[in-house]
Design a protein around this motif. Structure first.
Motif, PDB file in Angstrom:
ATOM      1  N   ALA A  90     -14.585  32.547   7.866  1.00 16.59           N
ATOM      2  CA  ALA A  90     -13.305  31.919   8.202  1.00 16.59           C
ATOM      3  C   ALA A  90     -12.901  30.858   7.184  1.00 16.59           C
ATOM      4  O   ALA A  90     -11.705  30.660   6.922  1.00 16.59           O
ATOM      5  CB  ALA A  90     -13.387  31.306   9.597  1.00 16.59           C
ATOM      6  N   ASP A  91     -13.869  30.157   6.603  1.00 15.43           N
ATOM      7  CA  ASP A  91     -13.531  29.093   5.657  1.00 15.43           C
ATOM      8  C   ASP A  91     -12.860  29.641   4.396  1.00 15.43           C
ATOM      9  O   ASP A  91     -11.883  29.072   3.898  1.00 15.43           O
ATOM     10  CB  ASP A  91     -14.790  28.308   5.280  1.00 15.43           C
ATOM     11  CG  ASP A  91     -15.352  27.514   6.454  1.00 15.43           C
ATOM     12  OD1 ASP A  91     -14.565  27.173   7.357  1.00 15.43           O
ATOM     13  OD2 ASP A  91     -16.577  27.268   6.473  1.00 15.43           O
ATOM     14  N   TRP A  95     -14.493  38.326   3.066  1.00 13.78           N
ATOM     15  CA  TRP A  95     -15.716  38.975   3.514  1.00 13.78           C
ATOM     16  C   TRP A  95     -16.831  38.663   2.535  1.00 13.78           C
ATOM     17  O   TRP A  95     -16.660  38.787   1.322  1.00 13.78           O
ATOM     18  CB  TRP A  95     -15.499  40.488   3.625  1.00 13.78           C
ATOM     19  CG  TRP A  95     -14.419  40.822   4.599  1.00 13.78           C
ATOM     20  CD1 TRP A  95     -13.070  40.824   4.376  1.00 13.78           C
ATOM     21  CD2 TRP A  95     -14.597  41.164   5.956  1.00 13.78           C
ATOM     22  NE1 TRP A  95     -12.397  41.149   5.515  1.00 13.78           N
ATOM     23  CE2 TRP A  95     -13.304  41.374   6.519  1.00 13.78           C
ATOM     24  CE3 TRP A  95     -15.704  41.328   6.790  1.00 13.78           C
ATOM     25  CZ2 TRP A  95     -13.111  41.730   7.838  1.00 13.78           C
ATOM     26  CZ3 TRP A  95     -15.521  41.695   8.113  1.00 13.78           C
ATOM     27  CH2 TRP A  95     -14.241  41.882   8.623  1.00 13.78           C
ATOM     28  N   VAL A  96     -17.964  38.243   3.073  1.00  5.57           N
ATOM     29  CA  VAL A  96     -19.094  37.865   2.227  1.00  5.57           C
ATOM     30  C   VAL A  96     -20.345  38.560   2.726  1.00  5.57           C
ATOM     31  O   VAL A  96     -20.500  38.853   3.920  1.00  5.57           O
ATOM     32  CB  VAL A  96     -19.303  36.336   2.238  1.00  5.57           C
ATOM     33  CG1 VAL A  96     -18.094  35.627   1.651  1.00  5.57           C
ATOM     34  CG2 VAL A  96     -19.587  35.833   3.659  1.00  5.57           C
ATOM     35  N   PRO A 121      -9.516  38.084  11.859  1.00  9.35           N
ATOM     36  CA  PRO A 121     -10.790  38.305  12.555  1.00  9.35           C
ATOM     37  C   PRO A 121     -11.337  37.014  13.152  1.00  9.35           C
ATOM     38  O   PRO A 121     -11.262  35.948  12.537  1.00  9.35           O
ATOM     39  CB  PRO A 121     -11.710  38.835  11.451  1.00  9.35           C
ATOM     40  CG  PRO A 121     -10.780  39.415  10.425  1.00  9.35           C
ATOM     41  CD  PRO A 121      -9.551  38.550  10.461  1.00  9.35           C
ATOM     42  N   ASP A 122     -11.904  37.136  14.363  1.00  8.19           N
ATOM     43  CA  ASP A 122     -12.518  36.000  15.035  1.00  8.19           C
ATOM     44  C   ASP A 122     -14.034  36.144  14.913  1.00  8.19           C
ATOM     45  O   ASP A 122     -14.642  36.955  15.618  1.00  8.19           O
ATOM     46  CB  ASP A 122     -12.107  35.982  16.511  1.00  8.19           C
ATOM     47  CG  ASP A 122     -12.756  34.851  17.279  1.00  8.19           C
ATOM     48  OD1 ASP A 122     -13.486  34.051  16.669  1.00  8.19           O
ATOM     49  OD2 ASP A 122     -12.563  34.791  18.508  1.00  8.19           O
ATOM     50  N   PRO A 123     -14.697  35.401  14.015  1.00 10.04           N
ATOM     51  CA  PRO A 123     -16.129  35.566  13.775  1.00 10.04           C
ATOM     52  C   PRO A 123     -16.990  35.332  15.011  1.00 10.04           C
ATOM     53  O   PRO A 123     -18.155  35.737  15.030  1.00 10.04           O
ATOM     54  CB  PRO A 123     -16.428  34.520  12.688  1.00 10.04           C
ATOM     55  CG  PRO A 123     -15.126  34.279  12.018  1.00 10.04           C
ATOM     56  CD  PRO A 123     -14.095  34.392  13.112  1.00 10.04           C
TER      57      PRO A 123
END
Length: 322
Positions: A90-91, A95-96, A121-123
């Motif tokens: 989110a930061d 995508w990581v 997307p909500d992690p």
């Protein structure tokens, strides 16, 4: 691709809706309009399943797994990326790879699927995963990928993409299945081929075994002339519908047969064709609706191919295919 061929079902749908609306007794035949409509409605429901969430994830995030230009010769996914699981950060709004996550395919990558809030997307709310598997090791094809999507605890989609391109001409084939939220499954095998000069072809074979429903057919088109043809054979349990249409030089001709017997004849201009029953009687409105479903199905096949090829196109570049 195949834009001219798409105009045939559109013209047919408009003309049927405009012309065949009279009520009254229908000629004695085994055409079960309600059942036919229900079969195509079931396909539409399957194609609205949550499995497509996984494809949207791949489309947005897939560039992390391989090159964005191409198509390059298989394999596509680099050794450095294989076995990695990608999560949404989110930061960075990106995508990581998460080195602590396990379960990704050894010959591919995994992307976590989340619930979304306002399209983001909500992690904190995972729904499943989407795997992109490279089956191109040792393959002579430019692209040999497999996509698998698990959402809400079930394998909702599993299909392969094979593609070859040379000098602007190419072929893409997609084969596999997608399962709807109610458990019904659509199996498909669809191939698109273009010669690089504007002549294109589509072959398709789709079925929903639980409904004893299957459709196979082909479409051809020429972008320069807008000429094209569509042929379709559908099995609805004990009965079959055959559609054969051709558009050339602004004129349309063809037929729809029921159990190998003449059912509807098509003739006239492509912009305003005429539809007649062999005995001159009109179709009841429910019959019109059922035939519209048959016609719209050809468009659904195009949409299906675009949806399942898009993630691959975003990764390896398949603009020539669509």
């Amino acid at each position: 691709m195949l834009r001219s061929t798409r105009s045939i079902p559109l013209a047919l749908a408009v003309a049927i809706a405009a012309c065949d609306t009279a009520a009254g007794p229908e000629a004695a035949d085994p055409f079960d309009a309600q059942s036919v409509s229900a079969d195509y409605a079931a396909v539409e429901a399957i194609l609205s399943t949550a499995a497509w969430d996984g494809l949207s994830v791949l489309s947005r995030a897939g560039a992390s797994a391989g090159p964005s230009a191409g198509p390059a010769a298989a394999p596509i996914i680099s050794d450095m990326s294989r076995g990695s699981t990608y999560v949404y950060d989110a930061d960075s709004a990106d995508w990581v790879a998460d080195p602590d996550r396990e379960g990704a395919p050894a010959d591919g990558v995994r992307f976590i699927v989340y619930d979304e809030v306002a399209g983001v997307p909500d992690p904190s709310s995972e729904r499943g995963w989407a795997d992109l598997i490279d089956e191109g090791d040792g393959s002579a094809e430019d692209v040999a990928l497999r996509l698998r999507v698990q959402v809400d605890g079930r394998l909702a989609m599993d299909y392969q993409v094979r593609a070859d391109e040379e000098a602007g001409a190419g072929r893409v084939e997609v084969m596999g299945f997608v399962e709807g939220d109610d458990g019904e499954r659509l199996d498909f095998d669809v191939a698109l081929e273009g010669d690089g000069q504007g002549s294109n072809a589509l072959d398709f074979d789709l079925s929903v075994e639980s409904r004893d429903f299957a459709v196979e057919g082909s479409a051809m088109g020429d972008d320069a002339t807008d000429d094209g043809s569509v042929r379709l054979a559908a099995r609805h349990r004990l009965h079959g519908l055959d559609l054969d249409l051709e558009s050339m030089n602004g004129s349309m001709s063809g037929f729809i047969n029921l159990d190998s017997r003449p059912f509807v004849q098509v003739s006239g201009s492509s912009a305003d064709p005429e539809f007649t029953r062999p005995d001159g009687t009109p179709l009841r409105p429910i019959g019109v609706i059922a035939l519209l479903h048959v016609v719209d199905f050809v468009e659904d096949v195009f949409d299906l191919v675009e949806d399942v090829v898009d993630p691959v196109g975003d990764i390896v570049g398949l603009g020539w295919a669509l």
